[in-house]
Design a protein around this motif. Structure first.
Motif, mmCIF file in Angstrom:
data_model
loop_
_atom_site.group_PDB
_atom_site.id
_atom_site.type_symbol
_atom_site.label_atom_id
_atom_site.label_comp_id
_atom_site.label_asym_id
_atom_site.label_seq_id
_atom_site.Cartn_x
_atom_site.Cartn_y
_atom_site.Cartn_z
ATOM 1 N N CYS A 54 5.203 8.266 10.055
ATOM 2 C CA CYS A 54 5.444 7.780 8.627
ATOM 3 C C CYS A 54 6.825 8.060 8.199
ATOM 4 O O CYS A 54 7.246 7.469 7.343
ATOM 5 C CB CYS A 54 4.396 8.290 7.659
ATOM 6 S SG CYS A 54 2.730 7.821 8.044
ATOM 7 N N ARG A 113 8.622 0.608 5.848
ATOM 8 C CA ARG A 113 8.445 1.928 5.155
ATOM 9 C C ARG A 113 9.903 1.890 4.482
ATOM 10 O O ARG A 113 10.919 1.989 5.022
ATOM 11 C CB ARG A 113 8.039 3.144 5.902
ATOM 12 C CG ARG A 113 6.994 2.984 6.875
ATOM 13 C CD ARG A 113 6.437 4.355 7.108
ATOM 14 N NE ARG A 113 5.250 4.296 8.113
ATOM 15 C CZ ARG A 113 5.290 3.940 9.493
ATOM 16 N NH1 ARG A 113 6.384 3.501 10.124
ATOM 17 N NH2 ARG A 113 3.934 3.730 9.918
ATOM 18 N N VAL A 172 0.304 5.483 5.604
ATOM 19 C CA VAL A 172 0.122 4.191 6.305
ATOM 20 C C VAL A 172 0.795 4.367 7.605
ATOM 21 O O VAL A 172 1.945 4.230 8.027
ATOM 22 C CB VAL A 172 0.651 3.035 5.566
ATOM 23 C CG1 VAL A 172 0.411 1.502 6.380
ATOM 24 C CG2 VAL A 172 -0.042 2.895 4.039
ATOM 25 N N GLY A 195 0.086 0.298 -5.754
ATOM 26 C CA GLY A 195 0.438 -0.769 -5.027
ATOM 27 C C GLY A 195 0.567 -2.132 -5.884
ATOM 28 O O GLY A 195 1.348 -2.899 -5.691
ATOM 29 N N SER A 231 0.717 -1.153 -0.150
ATOM 30 C CA SER A 231 -0.021 -0.147 0.096
ATOM 31 C C SER A 231 0.874 1.211 -0.138
ATOM 32 O O SER A 231 1.433 1.622 1.101
ATOM 33 C CB SER A 231 -0.806 -0.138 1.274
ATOM 34 O OG SER A 231 -1.764 1.343 1.136
ATOM 35 N N VAL A 232 1.258 1.647 -1.207
ATOM 36 C CA VAL A 232 2.221 2.755 -1.370
ATOM 37 C C VAL A 232 1.924 4.188 -0.962
ATOM 38 O O VAL A 232 2.491 4.978 0.027
ATOM 39 C CB VAL A 232 2.870 2.598 -2.762
ATOM 40 C CG1 VAL A 232 3.992 3.515 -2.818
ATOM 41 C CG2 VAL A 232 3.265 1.218 -3.131
ATOM 42 N N THR A 241 -6.698 8.223 1.638
ATOM 43 C CA THR A 241 -6.365 6.883 1.927
ATOM 44 C C THR A 241 -6.990 5.996 2.913
ATOM 45 O O THR A 241 -6.384 5.293 3.652
ATOM 46 C CB THR A 241 -4.736 7.012 2.254
ATOM 47 O OG1 THR A 241 -4.434 7.783 3.290
ATOM 48 C CG2 THR A 241 -4.031 7.321 0.890
ATOM 49 N N VAL A 259 -5.990 2.306 4.147
ATOM 50 C CA VAL A 259 -5.206 2.214 5.404
ATOM 51 C C VAL A 259 -5.876 1.253 6.511
ATOM 52 O O VAL A 259 -5.321 0.291 6.808
ATOM 53 C CB VAL A 259 -4.753 3.609 6.149
ATOM 54 C CG1 VAL A 259 -3.687 3.430 7.314
ATOM 55 C CG2 VAL A 259 -3.758 4.206 5.076
ATOM 56 N N THR A 296 5.081 -0.059 2.545
ATOM 57 C CA THR A 296 4.534 1.444 1.918
ATOM 58 C C THR A 296 5.788 2.170 1.964
ATOM 59 O O THR A 296 6.911 1.908 2.260
ATOM 60 C CB THR A 296 3.589 1.905 3.090
ATOM 61 O OG1 THR A 296 3.105 3.215 2.408
ATOM 62 C CG2 THR A 296 4.391 2.273 4.667
ATOM 63 N N ARG A 297 5.651 3.448 1.799
ATOM 64 C CA ARG A 297 6.858 4.483 1.590
ATOM 65 C C ARG A 297 7.104 5.255 2.809
ATOM 66 O O ARG A 297 6.046 5.585 3.601
ATOM 67 C CB ARG A 297 6.663 5.336 0.410
ATOM 68 C CG ARG A 297 5.457 6.337 0.490
ATOM 69 C CD ARG A 297 5.447 7.411 -0.536
ATOM 70 N NE ARG A 297 6.451 8.250 -0.448
ATOM 71 C CZ ARG A 297 6.344 9.707 -0.368
ATOM 72 N NH1 ARG A 297 5.427 10.306 -0.730
ATOM 73 N NH2 ARG A 297 7.492 10.034 -0.215
#
Length: 803
Positions: free
Chosen positions: A342, A359, A280, A412, A275-276, A291, A295, A331-332
């Motif tokens: 994050c 991440r 997240v 994603g 889930s990019v 999102t 999420v 995720t990123r």
């Protein structure tokens, strides 16, 4: 369709068809969609004094009922007919009205290009159909989305047709099973399927002599002498059951037996959920409108999958040899994280034993962009390098390759495709919501929208990932193929044009068994019925009640004249599709509804300055304007406040305390997470009829499905419900109980995880025994990736560098 068309042309109805086409042309439009066609036809029937049956039952009426698009040209009228769900035909009617001829999809795509003056003699044609030929297909449209059941029947038939061959295939699959080099199920002692079948008989006899509860470790070496490794069960009884299932599968293959056996095979230990683009995290980020649903979905799915895997591994007897599952949400990493977590590389998921958020940062090729959150419409240039770096990180975290990669949303899924392709891992695709059908004519006018949405990259990425995936999870049937009146999200990718870029002649095989309906659940620790008093906090309840009905705050509009009126509750981000402005305007126009109810809107944004893009800002401004225009300040509460999930759950329950209702008035909804939250809380729930939301709500009496473009019809349904509640105080409680039970029985994470893992195992076996067609398709998709997608992504990167 040929017979129906000829009936129209060879009868008196031919003149009616000519007049109808003239009426359609009089609208000033060349391209008309189903609702417009039906409306013009209804008006024609009324003005021409046609009998009542003509609209529904005449040959022309039937033809129009099958028509989803009409394009009017000077010399021709083009019809897109849909004789049944998931099937489309193109027909051309000449200006002389003498013949109706069936045309190719390519011809229709050329017409659409001419319509927008962007036609060209040669254009890239994308056709995936050849890569599905030879693969088994579902033949009944009603069974689309039931790929697991189809494959179970198909594989069992193959076992019956050629049992010796398929016994060898089963042997090969079981022989491949291992965990970090440790063999599972069977060892090298067994050399063939025939030897395995004989050994199974001996093993069954052995374990039958053991006490049912005797731990596997006590007779492990006895089984190893017969060629069996850990994985059959944790007790003598469990091992015996699994061995007997395999024996029955070989002797008398039946779908329930295959499903029961495969569900016990320990084939999945390490799962990645990709889930990019979103924020997240677990605190302070779930309220981001773009999102939020995704999420919550991946967090709850990760917890549920990890819990299910732990249970399966324990029952298989593998925890005793040190095997434990691990689930990672990929995720990123966002350096400028705005006070959230994050920017942390690794974060354990609350409520799990071994589930994590990993991440990975985007490369700092353009720090002003990559160090901040990036919209889902702008993220495409950074995904390939992200996938390569994420691959290394995942292997390090798992200390090996994952067994299953699940992509979420368009970006994603593209990352999942890139990683799964390199690691040769089973790939599951979950779109949640495809953007193409949300934005009318978005593919036809993509050049006009490109600077804002970059649909050329997104739609290409969608085509690649949905065809590359081993299997696709949808939340509803309509998500795949729609209804008789509407085209499904995936179906919209079947045949479409991106003028001057490419034509998609056949973009997806809707009858392929890769499609599976596995709806999500709802977290009942957070969202539970209002009448579970023992689980509710009195102080939190009082706080939320004050917030919803009376509290004065700079982020709240409205001061209710009578807070005791029945509340209508809506929770959604502010955007055009979610249509909160439409709900407010519907409420504002209906004085009777205002006399009986208050409207409570919960969003996370309140002012245009908080918006992340112009469309959002425009909707916020419009909502303020509607409240002022209809003088709703004493009838409405608009809370532009981001609530925690705990408080959100209490908000639903507080509205239920007041015998309120929930309305989801979206123009389109793929599924609708908030519907489950409202229903499990006990709120009678009304929702849009467009999309999968109509499947969530069981509405056999046509009460709770709403047409958001029909405010009069919506008012009648809501007021009728209120009248019934007033006449029969028990009616609200009856509906409340029904919606609670519906969610508990059909939409829960335990069922979701069990089904998803079973599907993954079946498709993993399927890939082992039919690898050739898949490899050819993946090569074709790689070509599209490098020759079409990457140039589009690089154009976005150039724009970013110029900012």
């Amino acid at each position: 369709m040929q017979e129906l068309v000829q009936t129209v042309l060879n009868s008196d109805e031919k003149n009616a068809l000519r007049q109808l086409i003239s009426s359609l042309g009089a609208t000033g439009k060349q391209y008309l969609l189903r609702n417009e066609i039906l409306q013009v036809f209804a008006d024609y029937c009324q003005k021409s004094h046609k009998p009542a049956y003509f609209f529904h039952s005449s040959a022309l009426g039937n033809l129009i009922n099958f028509t989803h698009e009409i394009i009017i040209e000077e010399e021709s009228t083009w019809f897109l007919l849909r004789p049944w769900i998931a099937s489309q035909e193109v027909w051309r009617l000449g200006a002389d009205m003498t013949h109706f001829e069936k045309m190719t999809p390519q011809a229709l795509l050329d017409v659409r290009d001419r319509l927008v003056n962007r036609s060209q003699p040669q254009i890239l044609e994308i056709d995936l159909k050849p890569f599905y030929q030879g693969s088994p297909d579902i033949d009944d449209p009603r069974n689309i989305g039931q790929g697991l059941a189809f494959l179970n029947h198909y594989l069992c038939h193959q076992l019956q047709y050629d049992p010796a061959h398929w016994l060898e295939e089963l042997f090969k699959v079981l022989h491949r099973l291992q965990y970090s080099g440790v063999p599972l199920m069977i060892s090298d002692r067994l050399k063939s399927g025939a030897e395995l079948a004989e050994a199974v008989h001996q093993a069954i006899h052995l374990v039958r002599e053991k006490p049912p509860s005797e731990p596997f470790e006590k007779f492990r070496f006895d089984l190893q002498a017969l060629g069996f490794e850990p994985g059959w069960g944790n007790t003598a009884e469990r091992v015996r059951e699994t061995l007997e299932l395999f024996d029955r599968l070989i002797d008398s293959p039946e779908p329930p037996v295959l499903e029961a056996f495969v569900s016990r095979v320990p084939a999945i230990f390490r799962v990645v959920l990709v889930s990019v683009h979103g924020w997240v995290g677990q605190e302070g980020v779930l309220g981001r409108p773009e999102t939020a649903g995704q999420v919550m979905y991946v967090l709850e799915q990760a917890r549920s999958l990890e819990s299910r895997l732990r249970e399966d591994i324990t029952l298989a007897g593998l925890d005793s040899i040190g095997i434990h599952p691990k689930v990672i949400i990929l995720t990123r990493l966002i350096p400028n994280c705005e006070g959230t977590a994050c920017n942390l590389r690794l974060e354990k998921i609350q409520g799990s034993e071994n589930a994590w958020i990993l991440r990975v940062p985007f490369l700092d090729t353009n720090p002003p962009i990559t160090q901040n959150w990036i919209s889902k419409f702008e993220i495409w240039p950074y995904l390939e390098s992200f996938a390569l770096e994420a691959e290394r990180e995942l292997i390090a975290e798992f200390q090996g390759n994952p067994n299953l990669i699940i992509g979420n949303y368009s970006d994603g899924n593209l990352v999942a495709f890139l990683i799964a392709r390199r690691l040769k891992v089973t790939h599951c695709s979950i779109a949640h919501s495809l953007e193409k059908p949300k934005y009318l004519f978005s593919n036809l006018y993509w050049q006009d929208l490109e600077d804002k949405y970059h649909f050329s990259a997104q739609f290409t990425a969608d085509l690649i990932s949905m065809n590359a995936a081993d299997f696709i999870i949808s939340s509803s049937y309509q998500e795949i193929v729609g209804t008789p009146d509407s085209i499904g999200q995936y179906e919209s990718y079947k045949c479409f044009t991106m003028p001057e870029l490419y034509h998609v002649v056949d973009g997806i095989d809707l009858f392929n068994p890769k499609f599976n309906m596995v709806p999500p659940g709802v977290n009942e620790n957070l969202f539970f019925p209002y009448n579970q008093e023992e689980n509710r906090d009195r102080e939190a309840r009082a706080k939320i009640h004050e917030l919803l009905f009376t509290q004065v705050d700079s982020q709240i509009v409205g001061n209710l004249a009578d807070p005791t009126k029945r509340p209508i509750f809506a929770v959604a981000p502010i955007n055009f599709i979610k249509n909160l402005t439409g709900l407010a305007e519907f409420f504002g126009k209906n004085k009777e509804l205002q006399e009986r109810c208050n409207l409570i809107l919960l969003t996370s944004k309140f002012t245009p300055e908080q918006a992340t893009h112009p469309e959002e800002a425009a909707e916020i401004e419009r909502l303020h304007e509607i409240i002022d225009r209809y003088e709703l300040h004493n009838h409405i509460r608009w809370l532009g406040i981001r609530l925690s999930t705990l408080d959100l759950g209490e908000a639903y329950r507080t509205v239920a305390d007041c015998r309120g209702i929930f309305i989801h008035y979206a123009l389109f909804e793929a599924f609708g997470r908030t519907l489950l939250e409202a229903m499990i809380s006990g709120l009678p729930t009304f929702a849009t009829q467009f999309g999968g939301a109509s499947e969530v709500i069981d509405d056999s009496e046509n009460v709770f499905h709403l047409n958001p473009t029909d405010s009069e019809g919506t008012a009648k349904k809501v007021l009728r419900f209120l009248d019934e509640c007033d006449a029969n105080p028990q009616y609200w409680h009856e509906i409340s109980t029904k919606v609670i039970e519906r969610v508990r029985n059909k939409y829960n994470w335990t069922l979701h995880s069990k089904q998803l893992l079973l599907i993954a195992k079946i498709y993993r076996f399927w890939d082992y025994v039919t690898p050739e067609n898949r490899e050819a398709r993946l090569r074709y998709l790689e070509t599209l990736y490098y020759l079409v997608f990457k140039p589009r992504a690089e154009k976005i990167l150039e724009q970013h560098r110029q900012r």
